[in-house]
Write an enzyme that holds these catalytic residues in place. Structure first.
Site, PDB file in Angstrom:
ATOM      1  N   GLU A  51       0.820  -1.209   0.000  1.00  0.00           N
ATOM      2  CA  GLU A  51       0.000   0.000   0.000  1.00  0.00           C
ATOM      3  C   GLU A  51       0.858   1.265   0.000  1.00  0.00           C
ATOM      4  O   GLU A  51       0.514   2.256  -0.634  1.00  0.00           O
ATOM      5  CB  GLU A  51      -0.963   0.010   1.195  1.00  0.00           C
ATOM      6  CG  GLU A  51      -2.097  -1.009   1.080  1.00  0.00           C
ATOM      7  CD  GLU A  51      -2.990  -0.784  -0.136  1.00  0.00           C
ATOM      8  OE1 GLU A  51      -3.047   0.339  -0.659  1.00  0.00           O
ATOM      9  OE2 GLU A  51      -3.630  -1.764  -0.587  1.00  0.00           O
ATOM     10  N   TYR A 134      -6.325   6.363   4.458  1.00  0.00           N
ATOM     11  CA  TYR A 134      -6.486   5.371   3.393  1.00  0.00           C
ATOM     12  C   TYR A 134      -5.680   4.106   3.696  1.00  0.00           C
ATOM     13  O   TYR A 134      -6.200   2.987   3.652  1.00  0.00           O
ATOM     14  CB  TYR A 134      -6.057   5.936   2.019  1.00  0.00           C
ATOM     15  CG  TYR A 134      -5.872   4.819   1.033  1.00  0.00           C
ATOM     16  CD1 TYR A 134      -6.971   4.226   0.426  1.00  0.00           C
ATOM     17  CD2 TYR A 134      -4.606   4.277   0.775  1.00  0.00           C
ATOM     18  CE1 TYR A 134      -6.824   3.139  -0.417  1.00  0.00           C
ATOM     19  CE2 TYR A 134      -4.448   3.191  -0.063  1.00  0.00           C
ATOM     20  CZ  TYR A 134      -5.566   2.631  -0.657  1.00  0.00           C
ATOM     21  OH  TYR A 134      -5.415   1.548  -1.477  1.00  0.00           O
ATOM     22  N   ASP A 152      -9.297   6.407  -1.405  1.00  0.00           N
ATOM     23  CA  ASP A 152      -8.289   7.239  -2.074  1.00  0.00           C
ATOM     24  C   ASP A 152      -8.953   7.903  -3.286  1.00  0.00           C
ATOM     25  O   ASP A 152     -10.176   7.839  -3.451  1.00  0.00           O
ATOM     26  CB  ASP A 152      -7.061   6.402  -2.463  1.00  0.00           C
ATOM     27  CG  ASP A 152      -7.375   5.384  -3.556  1.00  0.00           C
ATOM     28  OD1 ASP A 152      -8.570   5.252  -3.928  1.00  0.00           O
ATOM     29  OD2 ASP A 152      -6.449   4.728  -4.047  1.00  0.00           O
TER      30      ASP A 152
END
Ligand code: SF4
Length: 370
Positions: A51, A134, A152
């Site tokens: 991520e 996020y 996002d």
């Protein structure tokens, strides 16, 4: 007595069939999801690294970096105890180096405070460096099945269309509203897959330009498509353009060696290596400005050389336009701390920003003729 303002509660439009929408989306995701290296399992550390790498970087670019990074630093402990220089080297070319530094600082925090186990609550995980709302949502839902949203820019685009929302997605208030609404669509027991399915839909079908509505698995539920206005959404206010900065760089050559130096430990491109650079004052000749810089700050006498190239790089807030000159060393040892002469082969042991790697590529290509 004044009353504290209560936060607004947002609810899904009545005509949006959230339950059926989630089922159809997941059905499509189960059949169509891409085979990506971070989807091998749901190890929280693996999810976390992916991520962070995927922020502002495309999936195809991330893939080889991710595999190499996981091989070098397979666990939180391995990353926490690695020398920073090694971590930056593994990140070289991905850009936004503060992501790598924050990731390592957070890995150290996880090792010290949580026994090496990535925390599984929003409160704890959000305290880690570099983990915003996020990323926290993505890790918690994918690794731990916590039913929280991961919103996002892609998710905001998809939901602006699905729910026919014309709120400006550049505004922080819209993100908060969106998080509330997305949360109401997460199906019980499949939070991780649902969040990934939305991202997958945004990456493969609900594209920024030309959304592929005719092949969209949630065509029936999309309120913007029903009105035929999907191409006008999302609404996004204009961001400030990056500020242009004119710079000059000297490639100082001493035999087969070149002068490089380490940038300060704080700020833009912290701790990376570069060729000496100065902001172009515009008042004097380029080479004269570089001669003065090298003499005053580095204690070096150099001869005027040749113009090598122009390189440019855009950060989110700055646009660098750099003119590069080659200068021959005459005398003096570098006075400046963290400035050294190295050969072009030795440069591979140091981590440079993308812009300076372009200069190295040019030097390597021309070196034999010099
Ligand atoms: S129908 Fe079109 S606009 Fe709506 S979610 Fe699907 S691709 Fe996006």
């Amino acid at each position: 007595m004044t009353r504290k303002k209560q936060p607004t509660i947002y609810t899904l439009p009545d005509e949006f069939q959230a339950f059926d929408f989630a089922q159809d989306l997941l059905y499509w995701y189960d059949a169509q999801k891409r085979d990506l290296p971070w989807r091998i399992n749901r190890d929280p550390y693996r999810v976390w690294v992916s991520e962070i790498m995927l922020q502002q970087t495309r999936v195809e670019t991330v893939k080889p970096y991710y595999q190499n990074f996981m091989q070098k630093f397979p666990t939180v402990e391995a990353l926490a105890t690695a020398p920073e220089e090694e971590v930056l080297k593994a990140w070289e070319g991905l850009g936004y180096y503060s992501r790598a530094r924050n990731l390592q600082a957070a890995a150290r925090e996880v090792t010290v405070s949580y026994g090496g186990v990535v925390p599984d609550t929003p409160e704890e995980i959000s305290k880690l460096k570099g983990v915003g709302p996020y990323t926290a949502g993505a890790i918690l839902s994918i690794a731990y099945e916590v039913p929280v949203p991961a919103v996002d820019g892609n998710v905001m685009r998809v939901f602006s269309r699905l729910l026919l929302m014309d709120d400006d997605i550049a505004k922080p208030a819209t993100r908060i509203k969106m998080e509330q609404l997305v949360k109401q669509t997460i199906p019980i027991g499949r939070a991780g897959d649902f969040n990934q399915a939305i991202m997958e839909l945004g990456a493969l079908v609900c594209l920024p330009k030309n959304p592929q509505c005719l092949t969209c698995p949630v065509f029936d539920y999309c309120l913007a498509r029903r009105e035929g206005v999907q191409d006008t959404l999302p609404v996004k206010g204009k961001a400030k353009p990056p500020r242009p900065v004119q710079l000059l760089t000297a490639v100082v050559k001493r035999g087969n060696q070149y002068l490089i130096q380490k940038r300060p430990e704080q700020g833009l491109l912290a701790s990376l290596w570069e060729f000496p650079m100065v902001e172009d004052a515009g008042t004097k000749d380029d080479e004269e400005q570089l001669l003065r810089l090298l003499e005053k700050e580095y204690g070096l006498q150099v001869d005027l050389g040749d113009y090598l190239m122009n390189v440019q790089h855009t950060f989110s807030h700055l646009h660098w336009n750099v003119d590069v000159y080659v200068m021959q060393h005459i005398s003096g040892e570098p006075l400046k701390e963290n400035a050294v002469f190295v050969t072009s082969e030795e440069m591979s042991q140091y981590t440079f920003p993308v812009l300076h790697n372009k200069i190295i590529a040019e030097i390597t290509a021309k070196e034999e003729k010099w």
